[in-house]
Design an enzyme around this catalytic site. Sequence first.
Site, short mmCIF file in Angstrom:
data_model
loop_
_atom_site.label_atom_id
_atom_site.label_comp_id
_atom_site.label_asym_id
_atom_site.label_seq_id
_atom_site.Cartn_x
_atom_site.Cartn_y
_atom_site.Cartn_z
N PRO A 15 78.65 -4.40 0.59
CA PRO A 15 78.21 -3.02 0.62
C PRO A 15 78.37 -2.32 1.96
O PRO A 15 77.52 -2.45 2.82
CB PRO A 15 76.73 -3.11 0.24
CG PRO A 15 76.30 -4.50 0.57
CD PRO A 15 77.52 -5.31 0.81
N GLU A 16 79.40 -1.55 2.12
CA GLU A 16 79.39 -0.51 3.14
C GLU A 16 79.16 0.79 2.37
O GLU A 16 78.95 0.76 1.17
CB GLU A 16 80.71 -0.52 3.94
CG GLU A 16 80.90 -1.85 4.66
CD GLU A 16 81.93 -1.84 5.80
OE1 GLU A 16 82.16 -0.76 6.36
OE2 GLU A 16 82.48 -2.90 6.11
N LYS A 62 73.95 3.65 3.61
CA LYS A 62 73.90 2.46 2.78
C LYS A 62 72.64 2.41 1.93
O LYS A 62 72.30 1.36 1.38
CB LYS A 62 74.00 1.21 3.66
CG LYS A 62 75.32 1.12 4.44
CD LYS A 62 75.28 0.01 5.47
CE LYS A 62 76.55 0.03 6.32
NZ LYS A 62 76.43 -0.85 7.51
N ARG A 92 77.80 -8.95 15.59
CA ARG A 92 78.71 -9.16 14.46
C ARG A 92 80.11 -9.36 15.01
O ARG A 92 80.46 -8.83 16.06
CB ARG A 92 78.72 -7.95 13.51
CG ARG A 92 77.37 -7.31 13.28
CD ARG A 92 76.52 -8.05 12.30
NE ARG A 92 77.22 -8.26 11.05
CZ ARG A 92 77.37 -7.32 10.12
NH1 ARG A 92 76.84 -6.14 10.28
NH2 ARG A 92 78.03 -7.59 9.02
#
Length: 269
Positions: free
Chosen positions: A2-3, A52, A258
């Site tokens: 999910p972006e 989001k 990340r």
Amino acid sequence: MPEGHTIHRIARDHGRLLAGRPVAVDSPQGRFAADAERIDGAVLDEIEAYGKHLFYWWSTGEVGHVHLGLFGKYRVHRTDEPPLPKGAVRMRLRTTDDGDPVTIELRGPTACTLGPPDERDAIVARLGPDPLRADADPDAAIDRIARSRAAIGGLLLDQSVIAGVGNVYRAELLFLHGIHPERPGRDCRPDDLRSIWETAVTMLRAGVKANRIVTVDRNELDLPKGKRIPRREATYVYQRDRCLRCGTPIRTVEVANRTCYYCPEHQAR
DNA sequence: ATACCATGAACAG
DNA sequence: TGTTCCTGGTATC
């Protein structure tokens, strides 16, 4: 998965299935059970996407909030008598009227709550502009980045700067603008920042349409006409071994906790 | 069978 | 900065 594009696509698809209809709501897994009871049988007026986040506007006046996080997933059944749910279903939505029967199951979300519209507003207030929304103000994001000493690779993931961009899009946006992920925001040219925003709009829209992330220009690939672009060919640098354009081995660097993929040849510090 | 990693983000300190 | 939560696909044994 999910972006932002995924979330907007879900809002659209699920909205078409459920909006304007009375919906039975429960929580087989239990953690949403008390909230589910309060809206069980209410009409779902609208599903709204912002970055989001998903917001469910119920006829009771309350607003549901769902954030999928890394693992959250929906499953749609075109029946109102789905097979016994496997795994932990946090929220289940089921039509009860005479229209096409639909059941939607939600598993593994980071957030699944119900509250007054104020709570929805408070969440939205913490978010930067969303490139997929008509009400977005690009300058809010551009100015934040232009004034920041922080690495642009981190700023693009910061949902209070720009809402909806995730780890794949950030790597691809930076590649297309020849910017190293660790370059401070304030050292980026304002023209480039504006262009990044515009590219984000294009990329995310394409993502909603295709229901997947494809950032490469098809013409740069040597693919038979009509053949679907394989996942590993769908990006310039993200999770690739070599840069699609120059063949240089892709490097990674941790930015904002990340892994960020970049091409050392195209993206100078 | 088990380990690890992933498109996310809140929270403690 | 590090820890924690959630699921599932892939790698490794």
